[in-house]
Design a protein around this motif. Structure first.
Motif, mmCIF file in Angstrom:
data_model
loop_
_atom_site.group_PDB
_atom_site.id
_atom_site.type_symbol
_atom_site.label_atom_id
_atom_site.label_comp_id
_atom_site.label_asym_id
_atom_site.label_seq_id
_atom_site.Cartn_x
_atom_site.Cartn_y
_atom_site.Cartn_z
ATOM 1 N N GLU A 123 7.029 1.534 -9.187
ATOM 2 C CA GLU A 123 6.141 1.308 -10.613
ATOM 3 C C GLU A 123 6.804 2.341 -11.443
ATOM 4 O OE1 GLU A 123 4.630 -1.094 -11.844
ATOM 5 O OE2 GLU A 123 5.017 -2.083 -10.005
ATOM 6 N N GLY A 124 6.617 3.751 -10.829
ATOM 7 C CA GLY A 124 7.304 4.892 -11.824
ATOM 8 C C GLY A 124 8.461 4.817 -12.122
ATOM 9 N N PHE A 125 9.665 4.441 -11.495
ATOM 10 C CA PHE A 125 11.059 4.248 -12.056
ATOM 11 C C PHE A 125 10.900 3.171 -12.949
ATOM 12 C CE2 PHE A 125 12.399 7.008 -8.592
ATOM 13 C CZ PHE A 125 13.257 7.926 -9.405
ATOM 14 N N LYS A 126 10.206 2.204 -12.774
ATOM 15 C CA LYS A 126 10.303 0.943 -13.550
ATOM 16 C C LYS A 126 9.803 1.049 -14.874
ATOM 17 C CE LYS A 126 7.582 -2.799 -13.214
ATOM 18 N NZ LYS A 126 7.046 -3.833 -12.219
ATOM 19 N N SER A 127 8.849 2.242 -15.014
ATOM 20 C CA SER A 127 8.106 2.352 -16.342
ATOM 21 C C SER A 127 8.911 3.406 -17.017
ATOM 22 C CB SER A 127 6.892 2.867 -16.215
ATOM 23 O OG SER A 127 6.660 3.982 -15.390
ATOM 24 N N MET A 128 9.995 4.052 -16.409
ATOM 25 C CA MET A 128 10.767 5.140 -17.324
ATOM 26 C C MET A 128 11.880 4.414 -17.844
ATOM 27 S SD MET A 128 10.855 7.958 -14.232
ATOM 28 C CE MET A 128 11.826 9.128 -15.138
ATOM 29 N N ARG A 129 12.167 5.259 -18.804
ATOM 30 C CA ARG A 129 13.426 4.728 -19.693
ATOM 31 C C ARG A 129 14.728 5.073 -19.184
ATOM 32 N NH1 ARG A 129 13.952 6.379 -25.922
ATOM 33 N NH2 ARG A 129 14.108 8.225 -24.976
ATOM 34 N N LEU A 130 14.570 6.098 -18.340
ATOM 35 C CA LEU A 130 15.981 6.394 -17.711
ATOM 36 C C LEU A 130 15.818 6.233 -16.155
ATOM 37 C CD1 LEU A 130 16.303 9.998 -19.341
ATOM 38 C CD2 LEU A 130 17.410 8.084 -19.817
ATOM 39 N N GLY A 131 15.037 5.243 -15.933
ATOM 40 C CA GLY A 131 15.003 4.941 -14.394
ATOM 41 C C GLY A 131 16.350 4.546 -13.652
ATOM 42 N N ARG A 132 16.924 3.790 -14.323
ATOM 43 C CA ARG A 132 18.223 3.163 -13.737
ATOM 44 C C ARG A 132 19.297 4.230 -13.561
ATOM 45 N NH1 ARG A 132 19.146 -3.054 -15.032
ATOM 46 N NH2 ARG A 132 17.148 -3.744 -15.083
ATOM 47 N N MET B 3 2.827 -7.450 5.426
ATOM 48 C CA MET B 3 2.778 -5.941 5.574
ATOM 49 C C MET B 3 1.155 -5.688 4.967
ATOM 50 S SD MET B 3 4.778 -3.167 3.665
ATOM 51 C CE MET B 3 6.125 -3.437 4.383
ATOM 52 N N ASN B 4 0.761 -4.535 5.506
ATOM 53 C CA ASN B 4 -0.592 -4.186 4.943
ATOM 54 C C ASN B 4 -0.411 -3.293 3.440
ATOM 55 O OD1 ASN B 4 -3.109 -3.139 4.660
ATOM 56 N ND2 ASN B 4 -3.121 -1.838 6.288
ATOM 57 N N LYS B 5 -0.963 -3.948 2.720
ATOM 58 C CA LYS B 5 -0.818 -3.511 1.297
ATOM 59 C C LYS B 5 -1.544 -2.214 1.115
ATOM 60 C CE LYS B 5 -0.006 -7.621 -1.061
ATOM 61 N NZ LYS B 5 0.574 -7.824 -2.366
ATOM 62 N N ARG B 6 -2.354 -1.779 1.968
ATOM 63 C CA ARG B 6 -2.943 -0.423 1.783
ATOM 64 C C ARG B 6 -2.165 0.630 2.904
ATOM 65 N NH1 ARG B 6 -8.808 -0.970 0.220
ATOM 66 N NH2 ARG B 6 -8.702 -3.288 -0.209
ATOM 67 N N GLY B 7 -1.209 0.309 3.243
ATOM 68 C CA GLY B 7 -0.440 1.186 4.378
ATOM 69 C C GLY B 7 0.332 2.047 3.706
ATOM 70 N N PHE B 8 0.663 3.234 4.347
ATOM 71 C CA PHE B 8 1.343 4.397 3.645
ATOM 72 C C PHE B 8 2.689 4.064 2.997
ATOM 73 C CE2 PHE B 8 4.300 7.987 4.136
ATOM 74 C CZ PHE B 8 3.720 8.867 3.537
ATOM 75 N N LEU B 9 3.566 3.427 3.956
ATOM 76 C CA LEU B 9 4.925 2.848 3.234
ATOM 77 C C LEU B 9 4.837 2.080 2.193
ATOM 78 C CD1 LEU B 9 6.843 2.310 6.703
ATOM 79 C CD2 LEU B 9 7.102 4.346 5.308
ATOM 80 N N TYR B 10 3.882 1.256 2.077
ATOM 81 C CA TYR B 10 3.640 0.409 0.831
ATOM 82 C C TYR B 10 3.485 1.023 -0.102
ATOM 83 C CZ TYR B 10 2.533 -3.389 -2.231
ATOM 84 O OH TYR B 10 2.514 -4.357 -3.206
ATOM 85 N N ARG B 11 2.252 1.959 -0.182
ATOM 86 C CA ARG B 11 1.992 2.762 -1.257
ATOM 87 C C ARG B 11 3.144 3.697 -1.590
ATOM 88 N NH1 ARG B 11 -2.679 5.798 0.339
ATOM 89 N NH2 ARG B 11 -2.083 5.597 2.412
#
Length: 73
Positions: free
Chosen positions: A16-25, A1-9
């Motif tokens: 990454e946003g939910f992983k770094s949040m404390r309430l992500g799960r 998959m193209n790492k610069r593609g829209f879906l990947y980004r």
């Protein structure tokens, strides 16, 4: 998959946003529960099986008759 593609980004942004949040799960659990309610529970109450109530055993015949009747109107 193209790492610069829209879906990947887009996926990477949310991952990454939910992983770094404390309430992500907890937020993902709420999202999944809401999706279950929307697609499973509401379907049972608001979208009954139309063919089962109107067609009986001959569902294909009922659909064919309805298509022909509506096309000739």
């Amino acid at each position: 998959m193209n790492k610069r593609g829209f879906l990947y980004r887009t996926f990477d942004l949310y991952y990454e946003g939910f992983k770094s949040m404390r309430l992500g799960r907890t937020l993902w659990a709420i999202i999944l529960i809401k999706l279950f309610i929307i697609f499973a529970v509401l379907k049972l109450f608001f979208f009954p099986d139309f063919l089962k109530t109107h067609a009986g055993d001959d569902k294909a015949g009922y659909v064919a008759t309805e298509l022909v009747d509506r096309a000739t109107e």
